[in-house]
Design a protein around this motif. Structure first.
Motif, PDB file in Angstrom:
ATOM      1  N   TRP A   1       4.625  -1.123   9.882  1.00 59.98           N
ATOM      2  CA  TRP A   1       5.183  -1.530   8.594  1.00 59.98           C
ATOM      3  C   TRP A   1       4.506  -2.786   8.024  1.00 59.98           C
ATOM      4  O   TRP A   1       4.252  -2.860   6.820  1.00 59.98           O
ATOM      5  CB  TRP A   1       6.696  -1.767   8.722  1.00 59.98           C
ATOM      6  N   PRO A   2       4.170  -3.775   8.838  1.00 59.71           N
ATOM      7  CA  PRO A   2       3.537  -4.988   8.259  1.00 59.71           C
ATOM      8  C   PRO A   2       2.167  -4.753   7.641  1.00 59.71           C
ATOM      9  O   PRO A   2       1.648  -5.619   6.936  1.00 59.71           O
ATOM     10  CB  PRO A   2       3.455  -5.946   9.457  1.00 59.71           C
ATOM     11  N   ILE A   3       1.532  -3.591   7.869  1.00 62.84           N
ATOM     12  CA  ILE A   3       0.210  -3.418   7.234  1.00 62.84           C
ATOM     13  C   ILE A   3       0.375  -2.998   5.773  1.00 62.84           C
ATOM     14  O   ILE A   3      -0.570  -3.015   5.009  1.00 62.84           O
ATOM     15  CB  ILE A   3      -0.677  -2.399   7.988  1.00 62.84           C
ATOM     16  N   PHE A   4       1.595  -2.620   5.393  1.00 62.61           N
ATOM     17  CA  PHE A   4       1.822  -2.308   3.986  1.00 62.61           C
ATOM     18  C   PHE A   4       1.934  -3.598   3.188  1.00 62.61           C
ATOM     19  O   PHE A   4       2.171  -4.662   3.734  1.00 62.61           O
ATOM     20  CB  PHE A   4       3.091  -1.450   3.841  1.00 62.61           C
ATOM     21  N   SER A   5       1.758  -3.506   1.887  1.00 62.38           N
ATOM     22  CA  SER A   5       1.725  -4.721   1.065  1.00 62.38           C
ATOM     23  C   SER A   5       3.118  -5.327   0.915  1.00 62.38           C
ATOM     24  O   SER A   5       4.103  -4.790   1.419  1.00 62.38           O
ATOM     25  CB  SER A   5       1.184  -4.364  -0.326  1.00 62.38           C
ATOM     26  N   THR A   6       3.175  -6.446   0.217  1.00 61.18           N
ATOM     27  CA  THR A   6       4.471  -7.109  -0.008  1.00 61.18           C
ATOM     28  C   THR A   6       5.070  -6.636  -1.332  1.00 61.18           C
ATOM     29  O   THR A   6       6.032  -7.215  -1.808  1.00 61.18           O
ATOM     30  CB  THR A   6       4.267  -8.635  -0.075  1.00 61.18           C
ATOM     31  N   SER A   7       4.525  -5.598  -1.930  1.00 60.66           N
ATOM     32  CA  SER A   7       5.087  -5.149  -3.218  1.00 60.66           C
ATOM     33  C   SER A   7       6.413  -4.442  -2.974  1.00 60.66           C
ATOM     34  O   SER A   7       6.694  -3.959  -1.873  1.00 60.66           O
ATOM     35  CB  SER A   7       4.118  -4.173  -3.901  1.00 60.66           C
ATOM     36  N   THR A   8       7.203  -4.343  -4.030  1.00 58.16           N
ATOM     37  CA  THR A   8       8.516  -3.686  -3.887  1.00 58.16           C
ATOM     38  C   THR A   8       8.327  -2.178  -3.668  1.00 58.16           C
ATOM     39  O   THR A   8       9.225  -1.508  -3.187  1.00 58.16           O
ATOM     40  CB  THR A   8       9.371  -3.898  -5.157  1.00 58.16           C
ATOM     41  N   GLU A   9       7.144  -1.667  -4.020  1.00 50.62           N
ATOM     42  CA  GLU A   9       6.906  -0.228  -3.848  1.00 50.62           C
ATOM     43  C   GLU A   9       6.473   0.120  -2.418  1.00 50.62           C
ATOM     44  O   GLU A   9       6.403   1.286  -2.056  1.00 50.62           O
ATOM     45  CB  GLU A   9       5.801   0.254  -4.810  1.00 50.62           C
ATOM     46  N   ALA A  10       6.158  -0.895  -1.614  1.00 45.69           N
ATOM     47  CA  ALA A  10       5.576  -0.626  -0.282  1.00 45.69           C
ATOM     48  C   ALA A  10       6.462   0.279   0.555  1.00 45.69           C
ATOM     49  O   ALA A  10       5.977   1.176   1.246  1.00 45.69           O
ATOM     50  CB  ALA A  10       5.333  -1.958   0.432  1.00 45.69           C
ATOM     51  N   ARG A  11       7.772   0.051   0.511  1.00 45.14           N
ATOM     52  CA  ARG A  11       8.673   0.854   1.347  1.00 45.14           C
ATOM     53  C   ARG A  11       8.609   2.335   0.979  1.00 45.14           C
ATOM     54  O   ARG A  11       8.794   3.197   1.819  1.00 45.14           O
ATOM     55  CB  ARG A  11      10.101   0.330   1.242  1.00 45.14           C
ATOM     56  N   TYR A  12       8.352   2.623  -0.288  1.00 50.84           N
ATOM     57  CA  TYR A  12       8.294   4.025  -0.702  1.00 50.84           C
ATOM     58  C   TYR A  12       7.019   4.683  -0.170  1.00 50.84           C
ATOM     59  O   TYR A  12       7.015   5.839   0.243  1.00 50.84           O
ATOM     60  CB  TYR A  12       8.360   4.114  -2.231  1.00 50.84           C
ATOM     61  N   PHE A  13       5.937   3.902  -0.163  1.00 48.22           N
ATOM     62  CA  PHE A  13       4.712   4.430   0.448  1.00 48.22           C
ATOM     63  C   PHE A  13       4.946   4.688   1.942  1.00 48.22           C
ATOM     64  O   PHE A  13       4.585   5.725   2.478  1.00 48.22           O
ATOM     65  CB  PHE A  13       3.560   3.435   0.271  1.00 48.22           C
ATOM     66  N   ALA A  14       5.582   3.735   2.603  1.00 45.76           N
ATOM     67  CA  ALA A  14       5.807   3.899   4.051  1.00 45.76           C
ATOM     68  C   ALA A  14       6.693   5.109   4.325  1.00 45.76           C
ATOM     69  O   ALA A  14       6.461   5.868   5.265  1.00 45.76           O
ATOM     70  CB  ALA A  14       6.446   2.636   4.625  1.00 45.76           C
ATOM     71  N   ALA A  15       7.685   5.319   3.478  1.00 42.86           N
ATOM     72  CA  ALA A  15       8.606   6.448   3.682  1.00 42.86           C
ATOM     73  C   ALA A  15       7.899   7.795   3.507  1.00 42.86           C
ATOM     74  O   ALA A  15       8.366   8.830   4.001  1.00 42.86           O
ATOM     75  CB  ALA A  15       9.797   6.341   2.728  1.00 42.86           C
ATOM     76  N   LEU A  16       6.750   7.774   2.834  1.00 41.98           N
ATOM     77  CA  LEU A  16       5.985   9.023   2.663  1.00 41.98           C
ATOM     78  C   LEU A  16       5.547   9.577   4.015  1.00 41.98           C
ATOM     79  O   LEU A  16       5.420  10.783   4.199  1.00 41.98           O
ATOM     80  CB  LEU A  16       4.755   8.786   1.776  1.00 41.98           C
ATOM     81  N   VAL A  17       5.340   8.667   5.005  1.00 44.97           N
ATOM     82  CA  VAL A  17       4.842   9.119   6.307  1.00 44.97           C
ATOM     83  C   VAL A  17       5.857  10.041   6.989  1.00 44.97           C
ATOM     84  O   VAL A  17       5.533  11.188   7.323  1.00 44.97           O
ATOM     85  CB  VAL A  17       4.475   7.908   7.186  1.00 44.97           C
ATOM     86  N   PRO A  18       7.090   9.593   7.212  1.00 49.58           N
ATOM     87  CA  PRO A  18       8.061  10.540   7.774  1.00 49.58           C
ATOM     88  C   PRO A  18       8.384  11.697   6.837  1.00 49.58           C
ATOM     89  O   PRO A  18       8.716  12.793   7.300  1.00 49.58           O
ATOM     90  CB  PRO A  18       9.298   9.676   8.055  1.00 49.58           C
ATOM     91  N   LEU A  19       8.238  11.488   5.531  1.00 48.41           N
ATOM     92  CA  LEU A  19       8.499  12.590   4.595  1.00 48.41           C
ATOM     93  C   LEU A  19       7.479  13.712   4.781  1.00 48.41           C
ATOM     94  O   LEU A  19       7.835  14.898   4.838  1.00 48.41           O
ATOM     95  CB  LEU A  19       8.464  12.081   3.144  1.00 48.41           C
ATOM     96  N   VAL A  20       6.230  13.344   4.924  1.00 47.34           N
ATOM     97  CA  VAL A  20       5.186  14.361   5.172  1.00 47.34           C
ATOM     98  C   VAL A  20       5.492  15.101   6.471  1.00 47.34           C
ATOM     99  O   VAL A  20       5.416  16.328   6.550  1.00 47.34           O
ATOM    100  CB  VAL A  20       3.793  13.688   5.236  1.00 47.34           C
TER     101      VAL A  20
END
Ligand SMILES: C/C(=C\COP(=O)(O)O)CCC[C@H](C)CCC[C@H](C)CCCC(C)C
Ligand SMILES: Nc1ccn([C@@H]2O[C@H](COP(=O)(O)OP(=O)(O)O)[C@@H](O)[C@H]2O)c(=O)n1
Length: 313
Positions: free
Chosen positions: A127-146
């Motif tokens: 998780w820390p490799i994602f950015s500090t933007s508010t959208e980062a969590r949505y990008f991260a959630a794409l992984v389990p979504l895929v």
């Protein structure tokens, strides 16, 4: 404060975490975004910029804001890259354990449990490799979504992924993918969206589901001669392992995030609370309810309830 908007902002009176060392739980950043609970800027991870944007970044960000972009292009590129890398990592993980099972270096049951333990823990470590933007969590959630879509497509036999079946099911039956594994990735999606790096609750919840419940199976099958009186399917060895490793994985992950600057925790109080959450999760996991509700649902729900009560002020 809703879970999804759990983002400290210098404008709003925000609750003080009782587990946080005695100072107001207030972000001092310019942007209400998840970059350290107390405005303590997370230290760079592997050289990547994970700190909050410095004042000079405001001018760059304001240019994008004027175009309606809430995240800088740099953040979007970083998050897209991180998402692709972590999705790739998930495929590699399944490939590795399929190979180990193929070569009879691991039996299918142990392979499945190691995938159970490692998937969620490695996902959180990323998780820390994602950015500090508010959208980062949505990008991260794409992984389990895929991976959720992968489980659905294969579980419904719309496609056939032998590697997935062999490394994630007990007997190689595709329908199995639609139970434990599917609930597991749904919990990962929920935690990434609802808690993310902003709260210790999601981290504890996943550490117990992945680390605690995963190790319980391994210890229980190996050393579980003495069964639990109210549930002959479970053993004291498995439950003790669930409690101990749920606690250890949780505190280990909290230390990792604390070392990166996301949390400043009062460790005495935190350890007590984590022990309580792990104990309740262990008790729930030991119940003969798997036929009614999968423990990948009951254990995270119980952990979340107790963690929300314990860590709220
Ligand atoms: C075997 C799994 C769950 C079964 O649980 P139980 O019924 O035994 O209690 C785990 C399924 C994992 C899934 C197929 C892959 C999930 C990957 C994860 C979202 C991202 C991992 C990334 C990391 C870098 C490896
Ligand atoms: N507390 C526990 C948990 C699991 N186990 C052992 O691990 C096996 C699988 O546990 P489980 O049904 O929770 O497995 P999953 O649903 O997590 O895949 C059980 O049948 C027991 O042999 C145990 O002995 N004690």
């Amino acid at each position: 404060m809703t879970l999804l908007s759990f983002t400290p902002s210098s404008r709003l009176p925000v609750p003080t975490f009782s587990t946080v060392r005695r100072q107001p739980f207030v972000s001092t950043t310019h942007h209400p975004q998840s970059c350290g609970l107390l405005g303590s800027k997370p230290i760079p991870l592997f050289g990547l910029r994970t700190h909050c944007p410095a004042p000079y970044d405001v001018s760059i960000r304001s240019k994008f804001l004027s175009f309606g972009l809430s995240a800088s292009v740099e953040d979007l590129i970083r998050d897209a890259g991180a998402t692709a890398a972590v999705i790739g990592g998930a495929y590699v993980l399944v490939f590795i354990f399929d190979n180990l099972t193929e070569r009879k270096l691991l039996n299918q049951g142990l392979s499945r449990k190691l995938v159970h333990i490692l998937s969620g823990v490695l996902f959180m470590l990323c998780w820390p490799i994602f950015s500090t933007s508010t959208e980062a969590r949505y990008f991260a959630a794409l992984v389990p979504l895929v991976n959720c879509l992968r489980l659905l497509v294969n579980g419904l036999s719309l496609a056939s992924d032998d590697r997935l079946n062999k490394s994630v099911t007990r007997e190689g039956n595709p329908e199995e993918l639609l139970r434990g594994p599917l609930y597991y990735v749904l919990v990962l999606i929920f935690c990434a969206l609802a808690f993310w790096r902003d709260s210790p609750i999601g981290i504890i919840l996943l550490a117990i589901m992945c680390g605690g419940d995963g190790v319980a199976d391994i210890f229980g099958r190996r050393f579980g001669a003495v069964k639990i009186p109210y549930n002959p399917q479970k053993s004291w060895a498995g439950s003790i392992a669930m409690f101990v490793f749920g606690f250890l994985f949780s505190t280990g992950m909290l230390y990792y995030y604390s070392a990166l600057g996301y949390f400043q925790l009062d460790w005495t109080s935190t350890m007590q609370k984590v022990a309580l959450v792990s104990l309740v999760a262990t008790a729930v996991e030991s119940l003969p309810t798997t036929k009614v509700v999968d423990d990948n649902i009951s254990v995270p729900l119980a952990s979340m309830a107790v963690a929300l009560l314990s860590f709220s002020n």
